[in-house]
Design an enzyme around this catalytic site. Structure first.
Site, PDB file in Angstrom:
ATOM      1  N   HIS A 339     -47.178 -80.389  14.880  1.00  0.00           N
ATOM      2  CA  HIS A 339     -45.889 -79.723  14.720  1.00  0.00           C
ATOM      3  C   HIS A 339     -44.701 -80.661  14.895  1.00  0.00           C
ATOM      4  CE1 HIS A 339     -48.955 -76.859  16.293  1.00  0.00           C
ATOM      5  NE2 HIS A 339     -48.608 -76.225  15.193  1.00  0.00           N
ATOM      6  N   CYS A 340     -44.849 -81.912  14.452  1.00  0.00           N
ATOM      7  CA  CYS A 340     -43.770 -82.918  14.540  1.00  0.00           C
ATOM      8  C   CYS A 340     -43.281 -83.100  15.972  1.00  0.00           C
ATOM      9  CB  CYS A 340     -42.569 -82.576  13.659  1.00  0.00           C
ATOM     10  SG  CYS A 340     -42.946 -82.549  11.921  1.00  0.00           S
ATOM     11  N   ALA A 341     -44.134 -82.829  16.946  1.00  0.00           N
ATOM     12  CA  ALA A 341     -43.685 -82.915  18.332  1.00  0.00           C
ATOM     13  C   ALA A 341     -44.776 -83.531  19.212  1.00  0.00           C
ATOM     14  CB  ALA A 341     -43.292 -81.533  18.841  1.00  0.00           C
TER      15      ALA A 341
END
Lengths: 382, 74
Positions: A339-341
């Site tokens: 999740h791009c995190a």
């Protein structure tokens, strides 16, 4: 089909949003602020009214401080890169998205001092720890409003107090919170708020903004871009007044129209009703998942303390297989992975595998959640 | 006819002024900025010169940022 990926982008959009977008092109098709004929003025009116609507919606106190950007990442980069220079000190949390982490890590390489306050496994932050890290002289504190991985809501009002005690500005990443939770910038003490239009605000991709609270000195923020503004055209230097200081080039009129319609729709429905509905769904998901053997649910496990985002993993199974089977066999659409995190997944203990993320939206029904939970149970046990 | 023209730094202020003054019942019109005045912002606001006092006080009380107010014969 059951769409549970509203944290990536909301779907479907209200019909009012689609209509506002076609109306914008049909009826206000001029270039705002450039030409002065009726279509140009109509476009400028639409954009100005949306500034007022956004300033009201977030209670920022100043429509001129509403800067339109193409998304939250653009707004975050504008604030972070516009404020921080070599030698400055910035503090953020370990639950941030890469739209915050990457610009900060880049600046760190170029002489900005960066401190990351570690969050607990459920995504919550220890305020005493944060207060110790935000020392006097810190220029900027950056915090997410609600995590895009576990939904955990940050105590933004207390975080603002910590920032202001140290003389720092508070920049809030409201990508997931805007449109999902009531946000009052003046009451909470948020100096700068970055939001995107295409998630809970129900607008189109390519819309978003940075909202500068009334009273915050915008002259300390360097623009990311300079160019044509329709103002001070006799000068080859970029103007310094708001909003033109941070807006150049022809704006995304259609996206801005969608934002206005999305906010209008949410206002009509009522933010409290929206929040209650999403809390009900979140509670149902947490309870349902907890009954499936082998599933680990992340976050606070408390719908009161998170937005409508729930992450889980299954012992002995890859998240990509679960996501693919849910889509192909049951028509349940989710997002799996990091999740791009990456920082957030390290914090909750799911790095590098990631999680399966369920994110219902304002149009999701309890029946759909029930069906999706049944599908998850079957995928997990077969 | 004698008109007044309010000049602005930014289009956003012109839109704000139009909204404030129209709401107060004044007859105003957004026009391309007359070239003889300034090129600050492409859009200016034209009003009836006799209402200058009212226009100025409404813009001030609503904190609308303006660049200048000029007189114009048309």
């Amino acid at each position: 089909m059951i769409y549970l990926d509203n944290a990536a982008t909301s779907w479907p959009k209200p019909p009012e949003v689609l209509k506002a977008m076609t109306d914008a092109l049909e009826r206000s098709g001029g270039n705002p602020g450039r030409s002065g004929h009726r279509l140009s003025i109509e476009a400028a009116r639409l954009i100005y009214q949306t500034r007022e609507d956004i300033a009201d919606f977030f209670n920022s106190g100043d429509p001129m401080g509403v800067i339109f950007t193409s998304n939250a990442t653009h707004a975050l980069n504008l604030a972070i890169r516009g404020l921080l220079h070599p030698g400055d000190r910035a503090v953020t949390t370990s639950i941030e998205h890469n739209s915050v982490m990457r610009p900060l890590r880049h600046l760190e390489k170029n002489g900005v001092e960066l401190r990351v306050v570690p969050c607990a496994q459920d995504g919550t932050v220890d305020l005493a720890d944060m207060a110790k890290t935000v020392t006097p002289g810190t220029k900027l504190l950056i915090s997410v409003f609600a995590s895009n991985v576990v939904g955990t809501i940050m105590p933004i009002k207390q975080i603002a107090q910590i920032a202001h005690r140290a003389g720092a500005l508070l920049l809030v990443d409201a990508a997931q919170a805007a449109g999902a939770l009531p946000i009052d910038m003046q009451e909470m003490g948020i100096d700068l708020l970055a939001f995107t239009g295409h998630k809970a605000l129900l607008g189109s991709p390519g819309s978003g903004g940075l909202v500068i609270r009334a009273g915050v000195d915008a002259s300390q923020i360097e623009p990311l871009m300079r160019g044509g503004t329709g103002s001070q055209s006799e000068l080859e230097e970029h103007p310094d007044f708001l909003p033109d200081r941070f807006e150049s080039g022809t704006p995304n009129l259609v996206g801005i129209a969608s934002l206005q319609a999305g906010i209008g729709w949410l206002r009509q429905r009522g933010m409290d009703a929206v929040r209650e509905h999403e809390k009900d769904l979140t509670r149902q998901i947490i309870e349902g998942l907890s009954q499936i053997p082998g599933i680990k649910v992340y976050g606070t496990l408390d719908a009161e303390r998170c937005v409508a985002i729930v992450s889980f993993t299954v012992e002995g199974r890859t998240v990509s297989e679960i996501g693919m089977r849910l889509d192909e066999e049951y028509g349940v659409l989710v997002r799996v992975g990091l999740h791009c995190a990456p920082a957030a997944h390290r914090t909750i203990g799911s790095f590098p595998e990631g999680t399966v993320r369920l994110a219902p939206g304002v149009f999701t029904t309890k029946k759909q959640i029930e069906t999706a939970l049944g599908a998850i149970a079957r995928v997990v046990t077969t | 006819m004698t008109y007044g023209v309010v000049l602005f730094h930014t289009t956003a202020s012109a839109m704000q002024a139009e909204k404030v003054l129209s709401k107060a019942g004044l007859k105003v019109k957004l026009v391309p900025t007359p070239r003889q005045f300034s090129s600050d912002c492409g859009i200016a606001l034209r009003f009836d010169w006799e209402q200058k006092g009212q226009v100025e006080s409404l813009l001030t009380s609503n904190k609308v940022d303006t660049a200048a107010v000029r007189q114009m014969e048309q």
